[in-house]
Write a protein that holds these residues in place. Structure first.
Motif, PDB file in Angstrom:
ATOM      1  N   HIS A  31      54.961  88.813  35.114  1.00  0.00           N
ATOM      2  CA  HIS A  31      53.980  88.321  34.133  1.00  0.00           C
ATOM      3  C   HIS A  31      52.613  88.899  34.491  1.00  0.00           C
ATOM      4  O   HIS A  31      52.403  89.401  35.590  1.00  0.00           O
ATOM      5  CB  HIS A  31      53.904  86.788  34.168  1.00  0.00           C
ATOM      6  CG  HIS A  31      53.297  86.287  35.436  1.00  0.00           C
ATOM      7  ND1 HIS A  31      54.017  86.179  36.611  1.00  0.00           N
ATOM      8  CD2 HIS A  31      52.027  85.910  35.745  1.00  0.00           C
ATOM      9  CE1 HIS A  31      53.224  85.746  37.565  1.00  0.00           C
ATOM     10  NE2 HIS A  31      51.997  85.579  37.074  1.00  0.00           N
ATOM     11  N   ASP A  38      48.645  87.474  34.466  1.00  0.00           N
ATOM     12  CA  ASP A  38      47.860  86.243  34.287  1.00  0.00           C
ATOM     13  C   ASP A  38      46.974  86.366  33.046  1.00  0.00           C
ATOM     14  O   ASP A  38      46.390  87.420  32.797  1.00  0.00           O
ATOM     15  CB  ASP A  38      46.984  85.981  35.518  1.00  0.00           C
ATOM     16  CG  ASP A  38      47.799  85.488  36.712  1.00  0.00           C
ATOM     17  OD1 ASP A  38      49.016  85.752  36.765  1.00  0.00           O
ATOM     18  OD2 ASP A  38      47.198  84.841  37.591  1.00  0.00           O
ATOM     19  N   HIS A  63      53.180  91.197  37.773  1.00  0.00           N
ATOM     20  CA  HIS A  63      53.530  90.865  39.157  1.00  0.00           C
ATOM     21  C   HIS A  63      54.600  89.780  39.157  1.00  0.00           C
ATOM     22  O   HIS A  63      54.653  88.947  38.253  1.00  0.00           O
ATOM     23  CB  HIS A  63      52.302  90.474  39.987  1.00  0.00           C
ATOM     24  CG  HIS A  63      51.492  89.348  39.434  1.00  0.00           C
ATOM     25  ND1 HIS A  63      50.490  89.529  38.506  1.00  0.00           N
ATOM     26  CD2 HIS A  63      51.516  88.017  39.684  1.00  0.00           C
ATOM     27  CE1 HIS A  63      49.932  88.368  38.195  1.00  0.00           C
ATOM     28  NE2 HIS A  63      50.543  87.419  38.902  1.00  0.00           N
ATOM     29  N   ARG A  92      41.267  82.438  41.652  1.00  0.00           N
ATOM     30  CA  ARG A  92      40.905  83.280  40.490  1.00  0.00           C
ATOM     31  C   ARG A  92      39.420  83.156  40.226  1.00  0.00           C
ATOM     32  O   ARG A  92      38.760  82.267  40.753  1.00  0.00           O
ATOM     33  CB  ARG A  92      41.721  82.830  39.273  1.00  0.00           C
ATOM     34  CG  ARG A  92      43.237  82.933  39.473  1.00  0.00           C
ATOM     35  CD  ARG A  92      43.996  82.554  38.218  1.00  0.00           C
ATOM     36  NE  ARG A  92      45.434  82.803  38.337  1.00  0.00           N
ATOM     37  CZ  ARG A  92      46.333  81.904  38.714  1.00  0.00           C
ATOM     38  NH1 ARG A  92      45.970  80.669  39.017  1.00  0.00           N
ATOM     39  NH2 ARG A  92      47.614  82.222  38.793  1.00  0.00           N
TER      40      ARG A  92
HETATM   41 MN    MN Z   1      50.329  85.426  38.330  1.00  0.00          MN
END
Ligand code: MN
Ligand code: OGA
Length: 221
Positions: free
Chosen positions: A134, A136, A191, A216
């Motif tokens: 996926h 982010d 990733h 993040r």
């Molecule tokens: Mn991720």
């Protein structure tokens, strides 16, 4: 702990050199990264710091995380979800002994001008848990993602959206190590955290429970 300054400047230097990619890889990264000939974009976009936290610091974090997660059950139900076999939480306010470690991660991972999110995403992956490929969401997260791996070692696989079979990178995420993904590796590569079939440079990596802290920053405007 390795000096990150050395690590980062080494990576930057390496990225500018015209040598083949395997030669261009920073000497510190080589044991932790496996790439076929076609992989691009490694250079300054990936940092791996082994032993970023000590065993004591790991225990401090795990203790607090387990208390926060309490009796939450692992989720296995939704196969369409990116993550399978996990429980998770977000922690914004840590005990002082954990906060010191969290601040150290943020200092090393993010540029001074960036705005790290106040909440740290905590993911407890069961022995059989996996994270499927996926990217982010760009709505919720900016160009840098840092992850601290606790309790066990797993393999992360990055695949270029353009040519996943040729252009991929596997990264050994050792217990207590920190990884940082930036720019193209964060936006143009998926990733994933692999399952028990994974091996790294011909070494079998047994699946064990793993806790990760994911840091993040605010999305780009
Ligand atoms: Mn991720
Ligand atoms: C995620 C993720 C990676 C990790 O939660 O989006 O990719 O290291 N986690 O656990």
């Amino acid at each position: 702990m390795l000096s990150l300054h050395r690590l980062t400047s080494g990576v930057l230097l390496a990225a500018k050199s015209p040598l083949s990619l395997s030669r261009r890889l920073n000497a510190f990264l080589t044991p932790y990264v496996c790439i076929p000939n076609d992989a691009r974009e490694v250079g300054e976009n990936l940092t791996v710091v082994p032993n970023f936290v000590s065993s004591e610091e790991e225990n401090t974090l795990v203790d607090e995380i387990e208390k926060t997660l309490g009796r939450k059950k692992y989720e296995y139900d939704h196969w369409d979800n990116a993550i399978h076999g996990y429980r998770e939480t977000e922690i914004a306010s840590w005990r002082p002994c954990s906060e010191v470690i969290v601040q150290r991660v943020k200092k090393v991972s993010f540029a001074q001008s960036s705005k790290p999110l106040t909440h740290t995403h905590v993911l407890d992956l069961a022995e059989k848990g996996i994270i499927k490929p996926h990217i982010d969401s760009v709505k919720f997260c900016g160009p840098t993602i840092a992850g601290l791996s606790l309790l066990s070692t797993r393999v992360m696989r990055l695949e270029s959206e353009q040519d996943a079979t040729r252009d991929w990178i596997e990264v050994l995420l050792e217990q207590r190590s920190l990884y940082i993904l930036r720019g193209p590796l964060r936006y143009n590569y998926t990733h994933a955290i692999l399952d028990s079939t994974s091996s790294f440079k011909n070494n079998f990596i047994p699946n064990q429970r793993r806790i990760s802290l994911i840091f993040r920053e605010e999305p780009d405007k």
